[in-house]
Every structure is written in C-alpha cells, then in structure tokens.
Design a protein around this motif. Structure first.
Motif, PDB file in Angstrom:
ATOM      1  N   ILE A 267      -4.083  -8.563  -2.561  1.00  0.00           N
ATOM      2  CA  ILE A 267      -4.125  -8.134  -3.955  1.00  0.00           C
ATOM      3  C   ILE A 267      -5.419  -7.402  -4.313  1.00  0.00           C
ATOM      4  CG2 ILE A 267      -4.959 -10.328  -4.967  1.00  0.00           C
ATOM      5  CD1 ILE A 267      -2.167  -8.313  -6.515  1.00  0.00           C
ATOM      6  N   THR A 268      -6.559  -7.910  -3.851  1.00  0.00           N
ATOM      7  CA  THR A 268      -7.813  -7.237  -4.228  1.00  0.00           C
ATOM      8  C   THR A 268      -7.903  -5.875  -3.542  1.00  0.00           C
ATOM      9  OG1 THR A 268      -8.898  -8.539  -2.510  1.00  0.00           O
ATOM     10  CG2 THR A 268      -9.165  -9.293  -4.770  1.00  0.00           C
ATOM     11  N   ARG A 269      -7.415  -5.824  -2.309  1.00  0.00           N
ATOM     12  CA  ARG A 269      -7.397  -4.530  -1.633  1.00  0.00           C
ATOM     13  C   ARG A 269      -6.541  -3.530  -2.381  1.00  0.00           C
ATOM     14  NH1 ARG A 269      -5.680  -5.297   4.389  1.00  0.00           N
ATOM     15  NH2 ARG A 269      -5.109  -3.108   4.214  1.00  0.00           N
ATOM     16  N   MET A 270      -5.438  -4.016  -2.947  1.00  0.00           N
ATOM     17  CA  MET A 270      -4.533  -3.117  -3.667  1.00  0.00           C
ATOM     18  C   MET A 270      -5.165  -2.622  -4.965  1.00  0.00           C
ATOM     19  SD  MET A 270      -2.047  -2.512  -1.807  1.00  0.00           S
ATOM     20  CE  MET A 270      -3.111  -2.744  -0.405  1.00  0.00           C
ATOM     21  N   ILE A 271      -5.898  -3.500  -5.619  1.00  0.00           N
ATOM     22  CA  ILE A 271      -6.568  -3.089  -6.855  1.00  0.00           C
ATOM     23  C   ILE A 271      -7.600  -2.001  -6.528  1.00  0.00           C
ATOM     24  CG2 ILE A 271      -8.127  -3.872  -8.703  1.00  0.00           C
ATOM     25  CD1 ILE A 271      -6.616  -6.619  -8.507  1.00  0.00           C
TER      26      ILE A 271
ATOM     27  N   VAL B 151       4.216  -1.122 -11.816  1.00  0.00           N
ATOM     28  CA  VAL B 151       3.865  -2.526 -12.000  1.00  0.00           C
ATOM     29  C   VAL B 151       3.937  -3.243 -10.661  1.00  0.00           C
ATOM     30  CG1 VAL B 151       4.567  -4.712 -13.059  1.00  0.00           C
ATOM     31  CG2 VAL B 151       4.635  -2.585 -14.388  1.00  0.00           C
ATOM     32  N   MET B 152       2.829  -3.833 -10.270  1.00  0.00           N
ATOM     33  CA  MET B 152       2.827  -4.627  -9.048  1.00  0.00           C
ATOM     34  C   MET B 152       2.812  -6.088  -9.452  1.00  0.00           C
ATOM     35  SD  MET B 152       0.537  -4.156  -5.637  1.00  0.00           S
ATOM     36  CE  MET B 152       1.558  -2.879  -4.939  1.00  0.00           C
ATOM     37  N   ALA B 153       3.981  -6.717  -9.358  1.00  0.00           N
ATOM     38  CA  ALA B 153       4.111  -8.112  -9.783  1.00  0.00           C
ATOM     39  C   ALA B 153       4.123  -8.998  -8.550  1.00  0.00           C
ATOM     40  CB  ALA B 153       5.396  -8.295 -10.585  1.00  0.00           C
ATOM     41  N   GLY B 154       3.184  -9.917  -8.509  1.00  0.00           N
ATOM     42  CA  GLY B 154       3.103 -10.816  -7.368  1.00  0.00           C
ATOM     43  C   GLY B 154       1.657 -11.042  -7.003  1.00  0.00           C
TER      44      GLY B 154
ATOM     45  N   HIS C 180      -2.324   4.193 -14.294  1.00  0.00           N
ATOM     46  CA  HIS C 180      -0.861   4.127 -14.204  1.00  0.00           C
ATOM     47  C   HIS C 180      -0.350   2.862 -13.513  1.00  0.00           C
ATOM     48  CE1 HIS C 180      -0.140   8.234 -15.591  1.00  0.00           C
ATOM     49  NE2 HIS C 180      -1.235   8.566 -14.934  1.00  0.00           N
ATOM     50  N   VAL C 181      -1.288   1.975 -13.131  1.00  0.00           N
ATOM     51  CA  VAL C 181      -0.853   0.799 -12.381  1.00  0.00           C
ATOM     52  C   VAL C 181      -1.235  -0.479 -13.117  1.00  0.00           C
ATOM     53  CG1 VAL C 181      -0.965  -0.417 -10.165  1.00  0.00           C
ATOM     54  CG2 VAL C 181      -1.173   2.074 -10.223  1.00  0.00           C
ATOM     55  N   THR C 182      -0.297  -1.417 -13.151  1.00  0.00           N
ATOM     56  CA  THR C 182      -0.584  -2.715 -13.748  1.00  0.00           C
ATOM     57  C   THR C 182      -0.348  -3.806 -12.721  1.00  0.00           C
ATOM     58  OG1 THR C 182       0.182  -1.927 -15.891  1.00  0.00           O
ATOM     59  CG2 THR C 182       0.045  -4.312 -15.608  1.00  0.00           C
ATOM     60  N   PHE C 183      -1.319  -4.687 -12.581  1.00  0.00           N
ATOM     61  CA  PHE C 183      -1.145  -5.850 -11.721  1.00  0.00           C
ATOM     62  C   PHE C 183      -0.888  -7.046 -12.611  1.00  0.00           C
ATOM     63  CE2 PHE C 183      -3.628  -2.822  -9.349  1.00  0.00           C
ATOM     64  CZ  PHE C 183      -3.096  -2.908  -8.065  1.00  0.00           C
ATOM     65  N   THR C 184       0.244  -7.670 -12.457  1.00  0.00           N
ATOM     66  CA  THR C 184       0.596  -8.754 -13.382  1.00  0.00           C
ATOM     67  C   THR C 184       0.231 -10.110 -12.831  1.00  0.00           C
ATOM     68  OG1 THR C 184       2.762  -9.102 -12.410  1.00  0.00           O
ATOM     69  CG2 THR C 184       2.596  -7.445 -14.156  1.00  0.00           C
ATOM     70  N   GLY C 185      -0.097 -10.202 -11.546  1.00  0.00           N
ATOM     71  CA  GLY C 185      -0.210 -11.515 -10.936  1.00  0.00           C
ATOM     72  C   GLY C 185       1.175 -12.058 -10.677  1.00  0.00           C
ATOM     73  N   PHE C 186       1.238 -13.324 -10.320  1.00  0.00           N
ATOM     74  CA  PHE C 186       2.524 -13.882  -9.963  1.00  0.00           C
ATOM     75  C   PHE C 186       3.373 -14.154 -11.207  1.00  0.00           C
ATOM     76  CE2 PHE C 186       5.429 -17.281  -9.063  1.00  0.00           C
ATOM     77  CZ  PHE C 186       6.142 -16.670  -8.051  1.00  0.00           C
ATOM     78  N   LEU C 187       4.614 -13.720 -11.149  1.00  0.00           N
ATOM     79  CA  LEU C 187       5.516 -13.935 -12.286  1.00  0.00           C
ATOM     80  C   LEU C 187       6.551 -14.990 -11.935  1.00  0.00           C
ATOM     81  CD1 LEU C 187       6.350 -10.308 -13.448  1.00  0.00           C
ATOM     82  CD2 LEU C 187       4.541 -11.818 -14.280  1.00  0.00           C
TER      83      LEU C 187
ATOM     84  N   GLU D 207       0.830  -1.217   0.000  1.00  0.00           N
ATOM     85  CA  GLU D 207       0.000   0.000   0.000  1.00  0.00           C
ATOM     86  C   GLU D 207       0.861   1.262   0.000  1.00  0.00           C
ATOM     87  OE1 GLU D 207       0.464  -2.045   2.498  1.00  0.00           O
ATOM     88  OE2 GLU D 207      -0.237  -1.280   4.425  1.00  0.00           O
ATOM     89  N   TYR D 208       2.078   1.173   0.597  1.00  0.00           N
ATOM     90  CA  TYR D 208       2.948   2.349   0.600  1.00  0.00           C
ATOM     91  C   TYR D 208       3.453   2.630  -0.813  1.00  0.00           C
ATOM     92  CZ  TYR D 208       2.668   1.452   5.556  1.00  0.00           C
ATOM     93  OH  TYR D 208       2.181   1.234   6.821  1.00  0.00           O
ATOM     94  N   PHE D 209       3.655   1.541  -1.542  1.00  0.00           N
ATOM     95  CA  PHE D 209       4.075   1.667  -2.934  1.00  0.00           C
ATOM     96  C   PHE D 209       3.021   2.429  -3.732  1.00  0.00           C
ATOM     97  CE2 PHE D 209       4.207  -0.289  -7.264  1.00  0.00           C
ATOM     98  CZ  PHE D 209       5.489   0.074  -7.625  1.00  0.00           C
ATOM     99  N   LEU D 210       1.767   2.053  -3.558  1.00  0.00           N
ATOM    100  CA  LEU D 210       0.705   2.710  -4.330  1.00  0.00           C
ATOM    101  C   LEU D 210       0.469   4.146  -3.872  1.00  0.00           C
ATOM    102  CD1 LEU D 210      -1.940  -0.131  -4.833  1.00  0.00           C
ATOM    103  CD2 LEU D 210      -0.215   0.714  -6.433  1.00  0.00           C
TER     104      LEU D 210
END
Lengths: 457, 392
Positions: free
Chosen positions: A322-326, A314-317, A337-344, A295-298
């Motif tokens: 995760i849903t809270r972050m979205i 990009v939030m990878a992981g 400006h934000v992309t959630f990639t899921g786990f890489l 959350e600090y990142f966002l």
C-alpha cells in the motif's frame, strides 16, 4: 451423503474469496441434500454473528454425543444439513507476527471466560451483524500483510487444528472428507488416516499464486503432501489445475475442475441503484499485494488521465504494497485522481460498487477471482486479467494481459467514453451471471463424492 | 421445366488492425492479414472454383450458366494481392454465360442510414462491373440480402429489373420461393427469393456427416431439384462462393459435386440453368410479396440482428453515418475511401453478441477475441476519421 468439511474461514470471518466460496458451496450442497459437517478454526473474536449456528466442539471435555445434539438444535432454516464446529486454533495466513500474537491472546482470554460459546439465532439476523454473508470481503479482513508473510507460529496451529478436527471426526458420521486449501490439508490427511474415509482436497490457490516464484518451502510441502495424499484434487479453474499438474506433479486423472459461483443478492437486501457522482469512478478492490497487480492499475490510470480528466481511481483494500502504491501514484503525478480507501467491509463494499463505473481486476495470478462476479452482480462493467481462472467462465467482460497497461488504459477509456459499451456489458453480464450457480458447482462436487464413496445399492 | 439459378457472393472485408486510443496515424487496415486471407481464400476457393465453372460452361456448350456478385472491396484486394483471381473472373465474363450482379461497392448497410450514400455506392459498383466485365448489371442485391419494400422501391428507381432476397418462411408463409414475385410498391421490379433449404444443403450441410442425407450426391440433389418441376419455375441457389473449398473443404467432395451436378440436371432434359436476368425474363411474376420489415439471409432470425442487435452495433453504425457530411465536405479522397471501408457490414457483425457465448459461425469468422474488442477498436478508428474530417 455426508461430508466432513475442513475450512479456515467462513463469513463473516473472512480475509479473501475462500470464505465466500465455502459459504456458497455449503449452501449449494445443502440445497441438493448433501449433509455437511463444517469444522472451522474460529479463534477470531466472534463479535459478529451470522445466520448460521456456530458451535464449539464442547472443547473436548463434554461428550461428543452432546456436541452433535447441540448442533442439531442450532440448525437454521437456511442451512438445514450443515453443522458448524469451531475449534480454537488461529489459522490466519495473511498476518504479521503482531497480529498473530494478538489473535492468540484474545483466543486465550476467551477460552478462559467462556469455553462453551454457543450461538443460536433462530431465524433472526442479529443487529450487530457487520457483514451479511454473501458480501465477500475480497481482501485481508483482520490484518494487512503479504501472502508470503506467514504469521508467527502458524504451523503449530495448523497441527493443533488437525488434532482437534480428528477428534471431532471420530465422533461424527460421514462418507467423505473435503479440505479447503493448504492450512486444512494436514487436518484432512489426519482425519483420513484415522477414519479411512476418502479425502478431497480443494485448491483455491497455490503457493505460486500467492508468492510468485519465491515460495515458502514449508507451505509448498504441505500443499504437495495434501494433494498427493488425497484421493481427489478439486481445482477452482483450469489455470489452477495446470499449476497443480506441472508444479506439484499430481497425476492428471486425480484432478477435477469445479468453478466457483456467485450468489445473486436479493433485490431487497442490497440497494442496487447507482450512487450518482460527477466523476467517473474506476475501482480496484482487493488485497494490495503483488499477486493482485495494483501497480498495473495505477500505471494504466496514468495513461487514462492523459486522455480523460474527469475520472477517479479508487484503490480499495490494504496490503503490504500500500505505501509503495501511494508513492507510485505520486511519482506518476496522478495523486489528484487516485483515492486510497483502506480496507472496506460490509456496507462500504456495497457502496463503492454502487459508485463504480468500472471494476478492474489486474491480477498477476488469480486462481479464480470471485470479486468480478460480485461487481457484475452490482451491475458494474468489468475488466479482468487473462491470467485469472474466472476468465475461463466469463465472456461478457473485457480481458487484458495484466502487464499490457496500454491495452488496459485503452479499455478503461472505452468503457468511460462509450455508454453503449457499458450497457451491453451490463445486460449480457447479468444474464451470464445467472449461469454460475453454487447449486451447479455443488452438483458437480456431489458427483465427485459419489465416485469415491458410491451410495449403498 | 425448372431452372436452377446459381448466384455466388464473393466478398472479403478490409479487416482493421489493432488500433488503441493512443494511436493517431491513419493506417487502419491490417493489410498483412488481409493480403494473407485474400491469397489463402483465392487458392482454396476462388481459383479452383472458377476453373471448375469455366470448364463446365465450355463442356456444356453454354447450357450451364451462373451469376456472381463481387464486392468492390474484394476486387480491390484482388487488384492489389491476387491479380490472377481477377483475371479468372474476367475469363468467366467472356464466356457470355456468367452474369454479374450489382450491390453496394463497400458491402455496406448504407440503405438503413443514408439513402444518398447507398445510391452512390450502387453506382460506383455498377461502373466497376462495366469496366471490369463489360456488363451493365440488371439485377441488384443489397448487402447480406437485407431487404424490404423500401429497398425494392429505391432499387427500381435506379433502373434495375430485379432484386434478390431471402425466401424467409415468415414472409412467404405457404408460398414457395420457387416462383418469381413482385414488391407491392413497384411497377416492374421482380423479386428472386432464395430457396434456403436447398441452398443450405450445399452451403452448410454438405460435409456434415451427422446429416441424415449425407453423403449428398449430384444425383440426389438433381432429384430434389426435379421435384420443383410442376410446382415452380426456379430453384434459387444463393450462397457465399467461399462454400467451395473454404466453408466446405475440398476433401468433403464439394468440388466433385459441383463438377457433376450440371450434367445430372441437364440429363433430365426437363431442367436447365439460367442467370438471374434470364430467369426474370423467362418467367412471369405470380404475385405480390409484401415485406414491410427488414429481412436478411443471416442466422435463424433472418433479420438485422446480426449487425444491429445490440447497443454497440447501433452506436457504431449511427456514428459512422453521422460523419457523412464532414467526410464528404472534406474532399480528401483517401479519407473518403477509408470511411467507406469502415461501412462494410463485417465490422458490425464482429460486434454481435447473439451467439458469442456459444461460439459458432460468428466466432469462426471473427478476427477479434470478443465483440467488445471489435467495438472498442472500431470506435477508436472512427474517432481518428472524425478528427481527420474536421481538419481540412
């Protein structure tokens, strides 16, 4: 010197930095002539194989002698003195009950069809290798889940692992036992009791790092028991050591600090050229969970966007937040400006590092943190939180308090706006990285082993 | 006869406050901290050391003589926060045995980037010395003794008699710093070169108990000075004034050393003390010293790398001077002063990554946690300066 090592993950079966650390450490020990017997609970599907030879402990049916012989046969060039034992137990800390059950089922199925699973890859990499070992996947490989959600009947699996490890130990020759993180501490204690050999427990993280103040008492008790029962407690940083001293009451004289390191990629192994793109790319890569401070990142991202539009975060992981972050990204009105990639994993991790202009690790609590080292090895400038063990060893990075989103945004913007800053961080970071070698960490460990089990005169 | 030439550098920068990209005011300086440091250093060093010097001058009947260079920024800070320190320097000036040297007012590296600005700052400083101490400086020293043939040329053109620089080994070779030299491209300008061995024995090694010569006494040092007799004219002891009481704490005995040295040296009856101008007036130049590349008195490299050793420093220096025209054209006096305070070399020294990982003298003087923080902070402020300059 021969070490009986107990771990619960090893590339490519990893969910965090521990597997990467075990890989590097055993490789370093191997290079300096320390023999390692590595016992691993690999009940997870072995669809991917690595360059090392895995071996079942003949599942307790066949004579132990045979097991040892088999393992000798299976040695490869990279790990001359490391033997790997797999025992069928599911040690999977970051799981949901469902994923845990699934893992148990697949274990049972596999045991039914092939109890004596034997891998031997003489020199060649199998084509289906999903994750070449040094590429750590710094977040939950198998499942998404919070640190605090310990899955299903994990505790009985831990004791099952301890029982089997003891049986392997009784058939093995070694001088020291080395157990990594709490899930293997009961096994370490059991082996020590059975063999009367000295025990080292290695603290890669504590319950307080994973769960904040809302700790799981059962886990804490196991950790405490392991640390107090051990002859030596190795911590991955002074930060972790201070927790071990203050929260677990371990006597100071028993503790040691051995830093993690990083394996630099061979130039031919990874494509190092950056991938060009129009937007500046700022990367978060890790489990999306409280401990990692997503959350600090966002929140910092929202401040950056006020000043600098041409940027993508990009939030990878994956993880429990995760849903809270979205939702948070939407609330902050920075969704664009934000992309959630899921786990890489594997190649994708490599790719995202090549695209990144900056890597940010805003961890609330990070015992060490190998991922920033990997970012630097990919020539990516790094911002880390001061609340991390790795901050003790890195000087050519930018450091912030995880909660200071203003300063985090200030530094992100500085890196994005000033190419000379990126250049200086890259140049010096790369040199600094060379000082962190697993060989040196292994040398330190060897020194610790020797004080406990002096070599015969 | 060998003459001891003491020159003390007195300087404090205007340290910057923490300034993020989200700040938009024009208060760049951490005045609380700057005042605190100015007072602290005055109490530990400037005031007690000046008292010792004044006493020595009187006690030795004018035979003890020294030179100082005070930057415009420290004088400005004295005026605001420690007026008694300025008074004590004035008293020294009145003794007639103390010479004041000229330098760039803002302790800047302007020579490297903007010749006109360099000359302006030198003139500002010369004027300040006249006003404060009633002396017109005849000798120049460039910031951190940065020097090459071009600096010498420019300094001669401004009408100075001599310039100070480092007696760097790679420049002097077999020659000794104990003579007076002249630059190849100047007709009358002389060079006084620092005897770094003897200077550093006082400035860096004095209190070091691991040093083979510890404890250093006035007698021992006098003996070393006396060895120059017959092999040279001068013993150029150039150092930061903060050596006395700040770098070498009072409990090392540095003040006793200073108190007893003059009597010891004068007792030999062969050696004496001179100010910088007196030294060049008394002794002839013995030859040319060619310095095509920039040298300085910093670090073992004796070059510019402490201020201009990485991309960040190069970028910051370039950018601050790139703002020259708009700042000057703007006409706002406060803006001009702010911009010039940003030229002080210390700001770039804080960005040095050379020894950062090893933590040493660079870290000791550095108010920032890292050179990166220093750069980021500086660039944020410079952004604001540019914006102000662009708006009338």
């Amino acid at each position: 010197m021969r070490v009986f090592m107990l771990g619960w993950e090893f590339p490519p079966f990893i969910s965090g930095g521990l597997g990467t650390a075990c890989y590097g450490m055993t490789k370093g020990l191997d290079e300096i002539g320390v023999q390692v017997v590595f016992v691993l609970p690999t009940a997870v599907p072995v669809s991917a194989a690595s360059h090392v030879a895995f071996r079942t402990p003949a599942d307790l049916a066949s004579p132990e002698v045979q097991a040892v012989r088999a393992s000798r046969k299976a040695r490869t060039e990279t790990f001359e003195r490391v033997e790997f034992h797999r025992v069928p137990a599911v040690l999977q800390p970051y799981g949901t009950p469902e994923s845990f059950e699934q893992a148990i089922r697949s274990l049972e199925a596999r045991q039914a069809e092939d109890l004596f699973y034997h891998y031997s890859h003489e020199g060649s990499h199998p084509p289906h290798a999903a994750a070449p070992p040094p590429q750590a996947l710094p977040s939950g490989t198998f499942v998404s889940g919070a640190g605090a959600n310990y899955a299903g009947d994990l505790f009985s699996q831990i004791y099952r692992y301890a029982r089997m490890a003891t049986e392997i130990a009784e058939a093995s020759q070694f001088d020291v036992i080395h157990a990594h993180d709490w899930m293997t501490y009961p096994a370490g204690l059991a082996v020590a009791a059975a063999t009367k050999k000295p025990l080292v427990v290695h603290v890669h993280s504590t319950e307080f790092d994973r769960s904040g103040e809302n700790i799981n008492q059962q886990v804490y008790d196991i950790e405490r028991m392991g640390m107090h029962g051990a002859d030596r407690v190795v911590c991955v940083s002074y930060l972790t050591r201070s927790i071990v001293l203050s929260r677990y009451g371990v006597p100071t004289g028993k503790t040691e600090v051995v830093y993690n390191a990083v394996e630099l990629p061979d130039s031919d192994q990874w494509e190092m050229t950056p991938i060009r793109h129009n937007e500046r790319l700022v990367l978060f890569l890790g489990r999306v969970t409280m401990q990692k401070g997503p959350e600090y990142f966002l929140q910092a991202a929202a401040k950056v966007v006020q000043k600098f539009k041409n940027v993508r975060f990009v939030m990878a992981g994956s993880g429990d937040m995760i849903t809270r972050m979205i939702r948070l990204a939407a609330d902050l009105k920075i969704g664009r400006h934000v992309t959630f990639t899921g786990f890489l994993r594997g190649k994708d991790v490599d790719q995202v590092f090549r695209m990144a202009d900056l890597y940010v690790m805003p961890s609330v609590s990070e015992p060490f943190g190998i991922a920033p080292l990997e970012a630097i090895s990919h020539n990516v400038p790094v911002i880390i939180s001061k609340q991390s063990g790795v901050s003790e060893v890195l000087t050519h990075v930018l450091k912030v308090d995880f909660w200071d989103i203003n300063e985090m945004a200030n530094k992100i913007l500085a890196v994005l706006r000033h190419p000379p800053l990126q250049r200086t961080l890259r140049q010096h970071g790369h040199i600094e990285l060379r000082k962190l070698s697993w060989r040196d960490s292994a040398q330190q460990l060897k020194g610790i082993y020797e004080t406990m089990s002096p070599p015969p005169a | 006869m060998a003459s001891v030439v003491f020159y003390f550098q007195v300087h404090q920068p205007y340290r910057l406050r923490r300034y993020t990209i989200f700040d938009s005011d024009s208060n760049y300086f951490d005045d609380k901290k700057n005042a605190e440091i100015a007072r602290k250093v005055a109490n530990k060093c400037y005031l007690p050391a000046n008292a010792v010097i004044e006493d020595l001058v009187r006690r030795h009947d004018g035979r003890f003589r020294v030179s100082y260079s005070l930057t415009g920024t420290i004088i400005d800070q004295f005026r605001r926060w420690v007026p008694e320190a300025l008074d004590s320097f004035r008293r020294l000036a009145e003794t007639g045995c103390v010479e004041f040297i000229c330098e760039t007012y803002y302790h800047s590296l302007a020579f490297l980037y903007n010749r006109r600005e360099f000359i302006t700052q030198a003139q500002l400083h010369r004027k300040l010395m006249q006003e404060l101490f009633g002396q017109t400086p005849r000798v120049f020293r460039n910031t951190e003794l940065t020097y090459n043939n071009d600096v010498a040329g420019a300094v001669e053109e401004m009408g100075f008699d001599a310039i100070l620089t480092e007696g760097a080994d790679h420049i002097l070779g077999y020659r000794s710093p104990n003579f007076i030299y002249n630059p190849p491209n100047c007709s009358s300008l002389r060079m006084l070169m620092k005897n770094y061995r003897l200077s550093d024995d006082i400035a860096f090694r004095f209190g070091n108990r691991g040093w083979a010569e510890w404890p250093m006494t006035a007698e021992k040092f006098t003996h070393w000075v006396d060895q120059i007799n017959g092999n040279g004219y001068v013993c150029n002891l150039f150092m930061d004034y903060e050596t006395f009481g700040e770098h070498q704490w009072a409990d090392t005995g540095i003040f006793e050393f200073l108190r007893t040295l003059p009597a010891c040296v004068l007792a030999t009856r062969k050696n004496d003390f001179l100010t910088v101008s007196e030294a060049v007036a008394r002794y002839p130049a013995v030859g040319e010293v060619d310095v095509p590349h920039m040298i300085s008195w910093a670090d073992t490299e004796r070059d510019l790398s402490a201020w201009l050793g990485n991309s960040m420093q190069a970028n910051a220096l370039h950018d601050v001077y790139a703002a020259s025209e708009t700042v000057l054209a703007n006409g706002n006096e406060t803006l001009l002063d702010d911009w010039r305070k940003l030229q002080t070399s210390d700001h770039f020294y804080y960005m040095c990554t050379k020894w950062f990982a090893d933590g040493d003298v660079h870290k000791y003087f550095n108010p920032y946690e890292s050179p990166y923080d220093a750069y980021i902070n500086y660039m944020n402020i410079l952004d604001n300066v540019r914006n102000r300059a662009a708006t009338a």
